[in-house]
Design an enzyme around this catalytic site. Sequence first.
Site, PDB file in Angstrom:
ATOM      1  N   GLN A  47      -9.654  -7.162  18.677  1.00 46.59           N
ATOM      2  CA  GLN A  47     -10.628  -7.615  19.208  1.00 46.59           C
ATOM      3  C   GLN A  47     -11.546  -8.846  18.344  1.00 46.59           C
ATOM      4  O   GLN A  47     -12.564  -8.702  17.984  1.00 46.59           O
ATOM      5  CB  GLN A  47     -11.821  -6.560  19.097  1.00 46.59           C
ATOM      6  CG  GLN A  47     -11.281  -5.212  20.254  1.00 46.59           C
ATOM      7  CD  GLN A  47     -12.282  -4.123  20.496  1.00 46.59           C
ATOM      8  OE1 GLN A  47     -13.294  -3.966  19.690  1.00 46.59           O
ATOM      9  NE2 GLN A  47     -11.884  -3.220  20.949  1.00 46.59           N
ATOM     10  N   CYS A  48     -10.868  -9.514  17.772  1.00 43.96           N
ATOM     11  CA  CYS A  48     -11.065 -10.719  16.802  1.00 43.96           C
ATOM     12  C   CYS A  48     -11.104 -11.772  17.539  1.00 43.96           C
ATOM     13  O   CYS A  48     -10.596 -12.011  18.470  1.00 43.96           O
ATOM     14  CB  CYS A  48      -9.932 -10.548  15.696  1.00 43.96           C
ATOM     15  SG  CYS A  48     -10.413 -11.823  14.262  1.00 43.96           S
ATOM     16  N   GLY A  49     -11.828 -12.957  16.982  1.00 42.07           N
ATOM     17  CA  GLY A  49     -12.072 -14.274  17.315  1.00 42.07           C
ATOM     18  C   GLY A  49     -10.635 -14.900  17.462  1.00 42.07           C
ATOM     19  O   GLY A  49     -10.232 -16.009  18.042  1.00 42.07           O
ATOM     20  N   PHE A  50      -9.738 -14.389  16.494  1.00 37.58           N
ATOM     21  CA  PHE A  50      -8.524 -14.955  16.145  1.00 37.58           C
ATOM     22  C   PHE A  50      -7.374 -14.607  17.011  1.00 37.58           C
ATOM     23  O   PHE A  50      -6.256 -14.559  16.934  1.00 37.58           O
ATOM     24  CB  PHE A  50      -8.066 -14.918  14.827  1.00 37.58           C
ATOM     25  CG  PHE A  50      -9.030 -15.676  13.857  1.00 37.58           C
ATOM     26  CD1 PHE A  50      -8.918 -17.280  13.648  1.00 37.58           C
ATOM     27  CD2 PHE A  50      -9.803 -15.242  13.139  1.00 37.58           C
ATOM     28  CE1 PHE A  50      -9.750 -17.783  13.181  1.00 37.58           C
ATOM     29  CE2 PHE A  50     -10.394 -16.119  12.054  1.00 37.58           C
ATOM     30  CZ  PHE A  50     -10.700 -17.440  12.235  1.00 37.58           C
ATOM     31  N   THR A  51      -7.698 -13.375  17.795  1.00 40.13           N
ATOM     32  CA  THR A  51      -6.812 -12.509  18.357  1.00 40.13           C
ATOM     33  C   THR A  51      -5.751 -13.304  19.439  1.00 40.13           C
ATOM     34  O   THR A  51      -4.502 -13.008  19.489  1.00 40.13           O
ATOM     35  CB  THR A  51      -7.236 -11.450  19.559  1.00 40.13           C
ATOM     36  OG1 THR A  51      -8.221 -10.506  18.494  1.00 40.13           O
ATOM     37  CG2 THR A  51      -6.324 -10.638  20.068  1.00 40.13           C
TER      38      THR A  51
END
Length: 171
Positions: A47-51
């Site tokens: 659930q990360c912006g970098f996923t």
Amino acid sequence: MSLFTTSVSGSYEKLAYDFNFKDLDGSNLNLSDYKEKVIVVVNVASQCGFTKQYEDMQKVWEKYQVKGVVMLGVPSNDFGNQEPGSNVEIKDFCEAKFGITFPMTEKVSVKGENAHPFYLWAKKNHGKSAIPKWNFHKIIIGKNGRVVDTFASITNPSSKKFIIALEEALN
């Protein structure tokens, strides 16, 4: 002792091959199985912006595994609670959303005193740059079992800078 000794490399009493994890199914995942290969260790979160970097991790894995690269995803909930799922949920997410086929460890801590022993070893031998500051931090382990380079989360695994370092580690 020479005045010109400025090496930041650690004593390396141990190598990356001395460590193991459990995979998402609970089976042993021994880094010693990857001797003579270049291992890219990436702490990941669903659930990360970098996923979306999972996609490029998979592409790098598909292109370079035949050349001796192992991509290793290490789920962690250490940053922003962005990996709250169980190992089963993480596996399902990675396979369904990104078609991940590279090895993935069980969820572990990657920073602080409770960090997985691999991360404590990387910090001891390579310094602060080996400590993840956020999700999708990358550590390249050379064929000699030592840390070759590290990359912050913002460096995409398909970036020129990263690929150059990866190819140098292979040579």
